[in-house]
Design an enzyme around this catalytic site. Structure first.
Site, PDB file in Angstrom:
ATOM      1  N   CYS A  38     -10.184  -5.759 -45.580  1.00 15.76           N
ATOM      2  CA  CYS A  38      -9.564  -4.533 -45.069  1.00 15.76           C
ATOM      3  C   CYS A  38     -10.546  -3.374 -44.975  1.00 15.76           C
ATOM      4  O   CYS A  38     -10.204  -2.325 -44.444  1.00 15.76           O
ATOM      5  CB  CYS A  38      -8.404  -4.132 -45.961  1.00 15.76           C
ATOM      6  SG  CYS A  38      -8.936  -3.919 -47.641  1.00 15.76           S
ATOM      7  N   ASP A  40     -11.758  -1.636 -47.433  1.00 15.21           N
ATOM      8  CA  ASP A  40     -11.640  -0.648 -48.503  1.00 15.21           C
ATOM      9  C   ASP A  40     -12.835  -0.743 -49.441  1.00 15.21           C
ATOM     10  O   ASP A  40     -13.386  -1.822 -49.637  1.00 15.21           O
ATOM     11  CB  ASP A  40     -10.391  -0.910 -49.339  1.00 15.21           C
ATOM     12  CG  ASP A  40      -9.151  -0.566 -48.554  1.00 15.21           C
ATOM     13  OD1 ASP A  40      -9.283  -0.185 -47.387  1.00 15.21           O
ATOM     14  OD2 ASP A  40      -8.056  -0.684 -49.115  1.00 15.21           O
ATOM     15  N   CYS A  63      -6.242   1.710 -49.538  1.00 18.18           N
ATOM     16  CA  CYS A  63      -4.788   1.805 -49.595  1.00 18.18           C
ATOM     17  C   CYS A  63      -4.341   2.494 -50.884  1.00 18.18           C
ATOM     18  O   CYS A  63      -5.124   2.675 -51.812  1.00 18.18           O
ATOM     19  CB  CYS A  63      -4.171   0.418 -49.498  1.00 18.18           C
ATOM     20  SG  CYS A  63      -4.533  -0.609 -50.929  1.00 18.18           S
ATOM     21  N   CYS A 109      -6.017  -5.636 -53.918  1.00 25.87           N
ATOM     22  CA  CYS A 109      -6.027  -4.162 -53.873  1.00 25.87           C
ATOM     23  C   CYS A 109      -5.942  -3.598 -55.285  1.00 25.87           C
ATOM     24  O   CYS A 109      -6.700  -2.714 -55.668  1.00 25.87           O
ATOM     25  CB  CYS A 109      -4.821  -3.624 -53.118  1.00 25.87           C
ATOM     26  SG  CYS A 109      -4.688  -4.130 -51.418  1.00 25.87           S
TER      27      CYS A 109
HETATM   28 FE1  FES Z   1      -7.585  -2.886 -48.783  1.00 23.92          FE
HETATM   29 FE2  FES Z   1      -5.651  -2.474 -50.340  1.00 23.92          FE
HETATM   30  S1  FES Z   1      -5.502  -2.775 -48.220  1.00 23.92           S
HETATM   31  S2  FES Z   1      -7.674  -2.751 -50.925  1.00 23.92           S
END
Ligand code: FES
Length: 137
Positions: A38, A40, A63, A109
């Protein structure tokens, strides 16, 4: 309000008003972890005083669950012995978040900050070990 809703509110509050967000000028340990799926990422930095976490900050983006759990972890860790991370488990993180129902992606996450904290703390402990043992050999 159910307890699940309360925890959801708490997570959102940490996401909107992150505690310990930022960077330190001087660090004793740091690590960055990303979730390539994602995009992140979180970075944790800390200083150490008397074997305990002193200042601790995190930065990054992602997120609500990844950011809130990292922020909560910085609060939980502050003032504790660095060695405490050895006992820190994913169950502790889930409990801190109110044991929400999480699918596999969301579990990642929730644990991103813990991974960064552990990598940073083990890096620090490893360097201390070398400092204390390197000169005797
Ligand atoms: Fe990427 Fe949560 S959607 S860490």
């Amino acid at each position: 309000m159910s307890s699940a809703e309360i925890y959801k509110e708490i997570i959102l509050d940490y996401y909107r008003h992150p505690r310990n967000y930022g960077k330190l000028e001087k660090t004793d340990g740091s690590a960055r972890e990303t979730n390539p799926l994602c995009g992140d990422d979180v970075e944790i930095q800390f200083s150490v005083a008397d074997g305990k976490f002193g200042e601790i900050r995190y930065s990054g983006k992602g997120c609500a669950i990844s950011q809130a759990s990292t922020s909560m972890l910085t609060e939980l860790a502050k003032g504790k012995q660095v060695e405490w991370v050895k006992e820190l488990s994913k169950e502790d993180v889930f409990k801190m978040l109110g044991n929400p129902e999480l699918g596999p992606a969301r579990v990642k996450c929730a644990l991103l900050g813990m991974k960064a904290l552990k990598v940073a703390a083990y890096g620090y402990l490893g360097s201390k070990f070398e400092e204390n043992n390197g000169s005797d050999s």
